[in-house]
Every structure is written in structure tokens, then in C-alpha cells.
Design a protein around this motif. Structure first.
Motif, PDB file in Angstrom:
ATOM      1  N   GLY A 145       0.914  -1.400   0.025  1.00  0.00           N
ATOM      2  CA  GLY A 145       0.076  -0.476  -0.190  1.00  0.00           C
ATOM      3  C   GLY A 145       0.887   1.517   0.274  1.00  0.00           C
ATOM      4  N   VAL A 146       1.934   1.078  -0.464  1.00  0.00           N
ATOM      5  CA  VAL A 146       3.332   2.610  -0.333  1.00  0.00           C
ATOM      6  C   VAL A 146       2.266   3.377  -1.682  1.00  0.00           C
ATOM      7  CG1 VAL A 146       5.408   2.786  -0.501  1.00  0.00           C
ATOM      8  CG2 VAL A 146       4.269   0.817   0.224  1.00  0.00           C
ATOM      9  N   THR A 147       2.272   4.620  -1.377  1.00  0.00           N
ATOM     10  CA  THR A 147       2.069   5.708  -2.577  1.00  0.00           C
ATOM     11  C   THR A 147       3.239   6.934  -2.465  1.00  0.00           C
ATOM     12  OG1 THR A 147       1.311   6.981  -0.703  1.00  0.00           O
ATOM     13  CG2 THR A 147      -0.682   5.820  -2.322  1.00  0.00           C
ATOM     14  N   ALA A 148       4.421   6.551  -1.182  1.00  0.00           N
ATOM     15  CA  ALA A 148       5.476   7.452  -1.566  1.00  0.00           C
ATOM     16  C   ALA A 148       6.192   6.712  -1.298  1.00  0.00           C
ATOM     17  CB  ALA A 148       5.047   8.873  -0.904  1.00  0.00           C
ATOM     18  N   THR A 149       7.829   7.085  -2.231  1.00  0.00           N
ATOM     19  CA  THR A 149       9.053   6.910  -1.974  1.00  0.00           C
ATOM     20  C   THR A 149       9.619   7.614  -1.752  1.00  0.00           C
ATOM     21  OG1 THR A 149       8.744   6.804  -4.443  1.00  0.00           O
ATOM     22  CG2 THR A 149       8.306   4.298  -2.738  1.00  0.00           C
ATOM     23  N   PRO A 150       9.636   8.504  -0.513  1.00  0.00           N
ATOM     24  CA  PRO A 150      10.584   9.842   0.446  1.00  0.00           C
ATOM     25  C   PRO A 150      11.683   9.099   0.270  1.00  0.00           C
ATOM     26  CG  PRO A 150       8.947   8.553   1.552  1.00  0.00           C
ATOM     27  CD  PRO A 150       8.738   8.003   0.762  1.00  0.00           C
ATOM     28  N   ASP A 151      12.922   9.712   0.208  1.00  0.00           N
ATOM     29  CA  ASP A 151      14.221   9.736   0.823  1.00  0.00           C
ATOM     30  C   ASP A 151      14.596   8.661   1.753  1.00  0.00           C
ATOM     31  OD1 ASP A 151      14.295  10.511  -2.364  1.00  0.00           O
ATOM     32  OD2 ASP A 151      15.920  12.504  -1.761  1.00  0.00           O
ATOM     33  N   ARG A 152      14.307  10.224   2.292  1.00  0.00           N
ATOM     34  CA  ARG A 152      14.420   9.913   4.387  1.00  0.00           C
ATOM     35  C   ARG A 152      13.241   8.805   4.515  1.00  0.00           C
ATOM     36  NH1 ARG A 152      17.716  12.019   7.471  1.00  0.00           N
ATOM     37  NH2 ARG A 152      17.121  12.610   9.563  1.00  0.00           N
ATOM     38  N   SER A 153      13.607   8.326   5.255  1.00  0.00           N
ATOM     39  CA  SER A 153      12.302   7.024   5.811  1.00  0.00           C
ATOM     40  C   SER A 153      11.540   8.103   6.860  1.00  0.00           C
ATOM     41  CB  SER A 153      12.325   6.520   6.294  1.00  0.00           C
ATOM     42  OG  SER A 153      14.391   6.028   7.576  1.00  0.00           O
ATOM     43  N   GLN A 154      10.246   7.547   8.013  1.00  0.00           N
ATOM     44  CA  GLN A 154      10.099   8.259   8.987  1.00  0.00           C
ATOM     45  C   GLN A 154      11.106   8.071  10.002  1.00  0.00           C
ATOM     46  OE1 GLN A 154       5.685   7.986   9.791  1.00  0.00           O
ATOM     47  NE2 GLN A 154       6.490   6.697  11.912  1.00  0.00           N
ATOM     48  N   SER A 155      11.457   6.405  10.092  1.00  0.00           N
ATOM     49  CA  SER A 155      12.442   5.802  11.205  1.00  0.00           C
ATOM     50  C   SER A 155      13.884   7.048  11.205  1.00  0.00           C
ATOM     51  CB  SER A 155      13.037   4.938  11.003  1.00  0.00           C
ATOM     52  OG  SER A 155      13.824   4.550  10.840  1.00  0.00           O
ATOM     53  N   GLU A 156      14.710   7.293  10.242  1.00  0.00           N
ATOM     54  CA  GLU A 156      15.816   8.152   9.865  1.00  0.00           C
ATOM     55  C   GLU A 156      14.925   9.920  10.563  1.00  0.00           C
ATOM     56  OE1 GLU A 156      15.902   7.081   6.037  1.00  0.00           O
ATOM     57  OE2 GLU A 156      18.261   7.549   5.713  1.00  0.00           O
ATOM     58  N   ARG A 157      13.997  10.583  10.288  1.00  0.00           N
ATOM     59  CA  ARG A 157      13.528  11.832  10.120  1.00  0.00           C
ATOM     60  C   ARG A 157      13.455  11.944  11.753  1.00  0.00           C
ATOM     61  NH1 ARG A 157       8.378  12.129   7.094  1.00  0.00           N
ATOM     62  NH2 ARG A 157       7.873  14.649   7.895  1.00  0.00           N
ATOM     63  N   LEU A 158      12.969  10.160  12.540  1.00  0.00           N
ATOM     64  CA  LEU A 158      12.691  10.790  14.556  1.00  0.00           C
ATOM     65  C   LEU A 158      14.654   9.597  14.743  1.00  0.00           C
ATOM     66  CD1 LEU A 158       9.571   8.083  14.301  1.00  0.00           C
ATOM     67  CD2 LEU A 158      10.297  11.037  15.560  1.00  0.00           C
ATOM     68  N   TRP A 159      14.835   9.051  14.129  1.00  0.00           N
ATOM     69  CA  TRP A 159      16.020   8.924  14.648  1.00  0.00           C
ATOM     70  C   TRP A 159      17.162   9.095  14.933  1.00  0.00           C
ATOM     71  CZ3 TRP A 159      15.981   7.139  19.604  1.00  0.00           C
ATOM     72  CH2 TRP A 159      14.361   6.272  20.327  1.00  0.00           C
ATOM     73  N   ALA A 160      17.347   9.866  13.515  1.00  0.00           N
ATOM     74  CA  ALA A 160      18.930   9.992  12.748  1.00  0.00           C
ATOM     75  C   ALA A 160      19.218  11.496  12.660  1.00  0.00           C
ATOM     76  CB  ALA A 160      19.048   9.466  10.920  1.00  0.00           C
ATOM     77  N   HIS A 161      19.224  11.769  14.266  1.00  0.00           N
ATOM     78  CA  HIS A 161      19.814  13.055  14.301  1.00  0.00           C
ATOM     79  C   HIS A 161      21.223  12.833  15.307  1.00  0.00           C
ATOM     80  CE1 HIS A 161      16.535  14.917  12.178  1.00  0.00           C
ATOM     81  NE2 HIS A 161      15.947  13.900  13.151  1.00  0.00           N
ATOM     82  N   PRO A 162      22.236  12.794  15.570  1.00  0.00           N
ATOM     83  CA  PRO A 162      23.319  12.240  16.598  1.00  0.00           C
ATOM     84  C   PRO A 162      23.031  13.159  17.899  1.00  0.00           C
ATOM     85  CG  PRO A 162      24.287  13.033  14.039  1.00  0.00           C
ATOM     86  CD  PRO A 162      22.918  13.362  13.663  1.00  0.00           C
ATOM     87  N   GLY A 163      23.568  11.986  18.165  1.00  0.00           N
ATOM     88  CA  GLY A 163      22.921  11.963  20.335  1.00  0.00           C
ATOM     89  C   GLY A 163      21.664  12.945  20.171  1.00  0.00           C
TER      90      GLY A 163
END
Ligand code: GTQ
Ligand code: FE2
Length: 353
Positions: free
Chosen positions: A183-201
């Protein structure tokens, strides 16, 4: 023993067998050696061969419900043809044709993807599409729904690592088919998991752990590369930043614990400078390496093998392993070390060999 006891002894052994019994004195040498003696053997698979065979599978074998994945497992030559790279670890090359999808499912086996070439596939974890690009490490902890979708006009291959053999050995496996479509409609470069967790520290306070399975689903190569480059630059400046001279390494960690990304699999990335070599080491537990970049040589229990980009190296428990390179060598590694450490096995854990 005198000859007249032999018929009695033969009868005793026959009765053991009939009663499903085995005497320790006939087994101990194999069961309890002085140090680990893996049934698996060290082996190197060449990427050129793997990718050629995966492409042929792409032409001939459909991917769909039931088979689930066009994944071709590395079968250790000494593990009776089972699809096991080592007694605990699965390693496979997976291939998707242009515009092809692999269906949604979930299982208790912990998994990851690692990419050495290509792009265009998103691995969808739950409802989160995660882009797959060269050098990215993409963990998929057990029991997450997942599928893979190739939205490009090119085929793509990557490697899968899972704890399938370990979970099979301890009879811990559960599996469930998912809906027909992710059911995927969009393929963003950045996943939601990165938007939440990929900020150092930084961790989102609303989701603080600790959780034993990493919530970060993409570890991008730009970060891995920068971390390794800077370790080597610091080494040049006389700071003790590297694992050994000319050898930088990073471990992929769960941002909620600082520990391994998944309970059964450790993953690391190692970089050797031009002209560098690692000390020959052996560890309890097994590893799989993939050459990400450069070229060099691996020496496994004294036997050398040449290495090129994409080649996969399987190192069973207590097999001595050393790498060296003239031109520089980047290595992705995964292992069952979290299992060994959690169970306090492997004393001594490692030793120069
Ligand atoms: O991509 O979901 O190599 O479930 C083996 C089992 C890949 C996957 C494998 C799997 C997958
Ligand atoms: Fe899967």
C-alpha cells in the motif's frame, strides 16, 4: 578388555542403540574438543559469480506469494547442503527485476539488508518505505511487516543477513503472510525512522527506549564513510582513534541502548588504509564479511584468498582471520557476537592466533 567380554560388550552397545542411548565415551572427542572445532569451513564467494547467477534467476524465476523472495543463500560447503553460511547466520543475495515487488510478510528472524551496488528499491518496514542505496545498512528487526518494491526501470541486487540458522536450531521461528500489497504511495528519500532517529546524539523523548531492536532502519553510507575517514584523519594527527594502525572501524548501534542493532546480530564496517593489515585473530562465534570497496587479501587459518568488490567471506568460529591490502579495503561485517556475549560463552572471547 578380554575377548570373552566382547560379545557382551557388543550386546551392550546394541541395547544402547535399541533404547536410544549413546555413551559419552564414544562422543566426547567430537562433543567436547579442547577448543571450538566448527563443522562449518571458511569460504569465499565471488560477487561476479553471485550477481551473474542472481540475474539468471531473475530471468527464470518469478517472485511471489509462497516463495516470498528471490534470495539465493550461501550454503557453507561443510554444512550438508543446508542454506546456512555458518551454524548461526544466513547470508543471501536477493534480486528484484525492474518494477517488481516482493510480498509483505513478517517473521521472528532478525534481518538486515546491505547494498554494494544499485538503487531503486525501497524496503517497506511497517508503513515506512526505506530507500536502499550503495553502502547503506538497513536493519529489519524480527516481527516487523516488510516487503521490497523496485520502483525503478533497473534490476537491483543486495545482500540479506538473518539469524535463520540460529532460530531454526533452537526452534524459535514464527512466520506470517501479510496483505497482498504494501500500500505504498510515496517513496521519500528519507524514511520516517530516520526523521525520528537519525539526528546524532538526539532521541525523540516521546519514544525513548531502551528497546532491544533498533528503531533506526537506515544507516546511510555518508555517515559511515565520514566516521571512518575522520578516525583515520585523527590517527594521522597522532590521536588514538583507530582499532589498530591503519584500521578504522565503526559498529552500527541501536540509538536507544548504544548496544547492538538487534539481539542476535552485530554489524560493523571496517576500513583499512592503503598498505595496512589486520592482526590475525580468532573469535568464538562466526562472521560474514562483504568487500565494499578496494581490494586485498584474506588469510583464513593460514590459507590466502584474493578479494574484490562484493566478495563474501565466511569465517566460522575459532578460525584465524587476517586481512591485508595494497590499495585500501572497505569491509562490511556481521556476526553472531551478541548471542555469544549475552550467554557468556567464548571464554576467552578472543585471542591472537
Ligand atoms: O527479504 O524478507 O534472504 O524473509 C531470507 C528471508 C530475505 C526477506 C531472505 C527473508 C528475506
Ligand atoms: Fe523477510
Amino acid at each position: 578388555m578380554t575377548s570373552d567380554t566382547e560379545p557382551a560388550l557388543d550386546r551392550l552397545y546394541a541395547d544402547f542403540t535399541a533404547e536410544n542411548l549413546r555413551p559419552l565415551w564414544l562422543e566426547i572427542g567430537d562433543l567436547m574438543p579442547e577448543s571450538p572445532r566448527s563443522r562449518a569451513v571458511p569460504h569465499v564467494w565471488e560477487w561476479s559469480t553471485l550477481s551473474m547467477l542472481a540475474r539468471r534467476a531473475g530471468d527464470l524465476v518469478p517472485v511471489g506469494r509462497g516463495g516470498e523472495r528471490r534470495a539465493i543463500a550461501l550454503a557453507n560447503p561443510a554444512l550438508d547442503g543446508r542454506p546456512f553460511a555458518t551454524p548461526t547466520l544466513w547470508a543471501a543475495i536477493q534480486y528484484l527485476n525492474a518494477r517488481e515487488d516482493a510480498p509483505v510478510h513478517r517473521h521472528t528472524q532478525n534481518a538486515f539488508r546491505f547494498v554494494i551496488e544499485g538503487s531503486g528499491v525501497w524496503t517497506v518496514v511497517g508503513e515506512d518505505p526505506v530507500a536502499m542505496n550503495r553502502g547503506d545498512f538497513l536493519p529489519q528487526p524480527g516481527w516487523n511487516w516488510h516487503s521490497h518494491i523496485n520502483v525503478s526501470d533497473q534490476p537491483m541486487a543486495w545482500i540479506d543477513g538473518l539469524d535463520i540458522p540460529y532460530q531454526y536450531a533452537v526452534d524459535a521461528t514464527f512466520f506470517e503472510f501479510g496483505p497482498a500489497s504494501a500500500g505504498v504511495t510515496a517513496t521519500p528519500d528519507r524514511s520516517q525512522s530516520e526523521r525520528l532517529w537519525a539526528h546524532p546524539g538526539l532521541a525523540p523523548v516521546a519514544q525513548l527506549g531502551p528497546t532491544p531492536k533498533t528503531p533506526l532502519l537506515a544507516y546511510r553510507f555518508e555517515h559511515t564513510d565520514a566516521a571512518l575517514r575522520e578516525q583515520l584523519t585523527l590517527e594521522d594527527a597522532g590521536r588514538a582513534a583507530t582499532l589498530e594502525p591503519g584500521h578504522a572501524a565503526v559498529r552500527y548501534v541501536n540509538p536507544t541502548t548504544g548496544g547492538d542493532v538487534m539481539p542476535t546480530i552485530r554489524a560493523e564496517f571496517h576500513r583499512l588504509r592503503r598498505g595496512a593489515a589486520t592482526t590475525a585473530r580468532r573469535t568464538v562465534g562466526s562472521s560474514v564479511y562483504q568487500v565494499f570497496d578496494g581490494a586485498g587479501e584474506v588469510v583464513l587459518d593460514g590459507t590466502p584468498a584474493r578479494l574484490d568488490i562484493g566478495d563474501l567471506i565466511v569465517v566460522p568460529s575459532w578460525v584465524s582471520c587476517a586481512f591485508r591490502t595494497d590499495v585500501g579495503l572497505d569491509l562490511f561485517q556481521y556476526s553472531d557476537a551478541p548471542i555469544i556475549e549475552r550467554l557468556h560463552l567464548g571464554v576467552p572471547l578472543s585471542e591472537g592466533a
